[in-house]
Design a protein around this motif. Structure first.
Motif, mmCIF file in Angstrom:
data_model
loop_
_atom_site.group_PDB
_atom_site.id
_atom_site.type_symbol
_atom_site.label_atom_id
_atom_site.label_comp_id
_atom_site.label_asym_id
_atom_site.label_seq_id
_atom_site.Cartn_x
_atom_site.Cartn_y
_atom_site.Cartn_z
ATOM 1 N N GLY A 144 0.854 -1.188 0.000
ATOM 2 C CA GLY A 144 0.000 0.000 0.000
ATOM 3 C C GLY A 144 0.890 1.238 0.000
ATOM 4 N N HIS A 145 0.283 2.402 0.093
ATOM 5 C CA HIS A 145 1.097 3.628 0.213
ATOM 6 C C HIS A 145 0.330 4.684 0.991
ATOM 7 N N SER A 146 1.087 5.587 1.625
ATOM 8 C CA SER A 146 0.454 6.636 2.424
ATOM 9 C C SER A 146 -0.416 7.515 1.529
ATOM 10 N N GLY A 147 -1.473 8.033 2.106
ATOM 11 C CA GLY A 147 -2.366 8.941 1.375
ATOM 12 C C GLY A 147 -3.082 8.300 0.201
ATOM 13 N N CYS A 148 -3.304 6.986 0.236
ATOM 14 C CA CYS A 148 -3.952 6.296 -0.890
ATOM 15 C C CYS A 148 -5.383 6.826 -1.108
ATOM 16 N N GLY A 149 -5.661 7.235 -2.333
ATOM 17 C CA GLY A 149 -6.977 7.805 -2.648
ATOM 18 C C GLY A 149 -8.115 6.823 -2.457
ATOM 19 N N ALA A 150 -7.875 5.550 -2.760
ATOM 20 C CA ALA A 150 -8.934 4.544 -2.639
ATOM 21 C C ALA A 150 -9.360 4.384 -1.174
ATOM 22 N N LEU A 151 -8.382 4.270 -0.285
ATOM 23 C CA LEU A 151 -8.707 4.108 1.138
ATOM 24 C C LEU A 151 -9.231 5.415 1.734
ATOM 25 N N THR A 152 -8.752 6.541 1.229
ATOM 26 C CA THR A 152 -9.250 7.839 1.695
ATOM 27 C C THR A 152 -10.742 7.969 1.387
ATOM 28 N N THR A 153 -11.134 7.562 0.168
ATOM 29 C CA THR A 153 -12.554 7.606 -0.197
ATOM 30 C C THR A 153 -13.367 6.676 0.698
ATOM 31 N N ALA A 154 -12.827 5.484 0.969
ATOM 32 C CA ALA A 154 -13.548 4.533 1.836
ATOM 33 C C ALA A 154 -13.736 5.108 3.237
#
Ligand code: ZN
Length: 292
Positions: A144-154
């Motif tokens: 994974g990576h910090s600030g991931c847009g996919a997880l941020t949206t979730a």
């Protein structure tokens, strides 16, 4: 860190093709050696820019075999595929997989998809690697990576469930988002039990929840991959996880029973292991820094 453009010295990252009698870099003999090579490669890449200020120019040379580009006149036909690790990473343009591990062509079998989730095509690609590249493949990595847009949206949908209506009819987006919500819920539960219900009022709560969810997502995917291929009975194949931190260029993976937080790590083995892992995540320096 590099402060301004005026202070930035030259940094060269060079792929050097040279005719040699021996391979440019021998393939790792086993999964531990493969793990050391990736962790060492990331560490070299991460510290590269730290020396920028006190040197005129710095170089990182990555020796590669001409044969991997079909330049070996002794070998007829296309080069043989021989990666030592398969990596499932995010599509995010800031996380170029070979570059951040100091690897070159034919070293890594890379699958990239937004949010590095385990869809059928992803599993099928990894299954291909396990079935056909077993001669050299020693490691499967979920990154994974910090600030991931996919997880941020979730996380934002989790915090404001009404937002889900805006993507209700977007099946392609939901297929990425839906499978992330479980790790967001689990991470939120763990933050609550570690810091009490008031943690949701902390100004850094959203960011802490995003980053805890990102690493939990990577660990859960690594666990799932191991379960998925467990019947294969592949001696010597390890599955590991980590999070590439954009700010430091280092791989971060908090783990239970170990104060070490950098470098790739093995995922938990069972429910109790996940409980201990989640606790290590929310009590890690990095997550705590958002809540202070
Ligand atoms: Zn991402």
């Amino acid at each position: 860190m590099v402060a301004t453009e005026a202070h930035l010295k030259t940094v060269d990252i060079i792929y050097r093709y040279e005719a040699r009698d021996a391979p440019a870099r021998p393939l790792p003999a086993d999964s531990d050696a493969a793990l050391r090579r990736l962790n060492g490669g990331n560490s070299d890449f991460a510290v590269l820019l730290d020396h920028v200020k006190d040197e005129i120019g710095i170089q990182q040379v990555i020796p590669v075999d001409p044969g991997d580009l079909g330049l070996d006149s002794n070998v007829a036909g296309a080069p043989k595929q021989r990666p030592f690790a398969a990596v499932l990473g995010c599509s995010d343009a800031r996380v170029p997989i070979e570059l951040i591990f100091n690897e070159g062509p034919n070293d890594l079998f890379v699958v990239r998809v937004a949010g590095n989730g385990l869809g059928m095509e992803v599993l099928g690609s990894l299954k291909y690697a396990v079935d056909h590249l077993g001669g050299t493949l020693k490691l499967i990595v979920v990154l994974g990576h910090s600030g991931c847009g996919a997880l941020t949206t979730a996380v934002d949908v989790f915090l404001n469930p009404g937002d889900y209506l805006t993507i209700a009819a977007q099946h392609s987006i939901r297929s990425i988002l839906d499978r992330s919500l479980i790790v967001v819920q689990a991470s939120a539960n763990r933050l609550h039990s570690a810091f009490g219900p008031d943690v949701t009022r902390n100004p850094g709560y959203r960011q802490a929840l995003i980053e805890a969810s990102i690493v939990t997502n990577a660990a859960l995917s690594a666990y799932s991959i191991r379960q998925e291929f467990i019947t294969y009975d592949l001696p010597g194949l390890q599955v590991v996880y980590g999070v590439y931190v954009l700010e430091t260029r280092e791989v971060w993976a908090p783990r239970s029973g170990d104060i070490k937080e950098t470098g790739l790590a093995s995922p938990p083995r069972d429910l109790a292991g996940f409980a201990a892992f989640s606790d290590a995540v929310v009590r890690s320096e990095r997550i705590a820094s958002y809540l202070n």
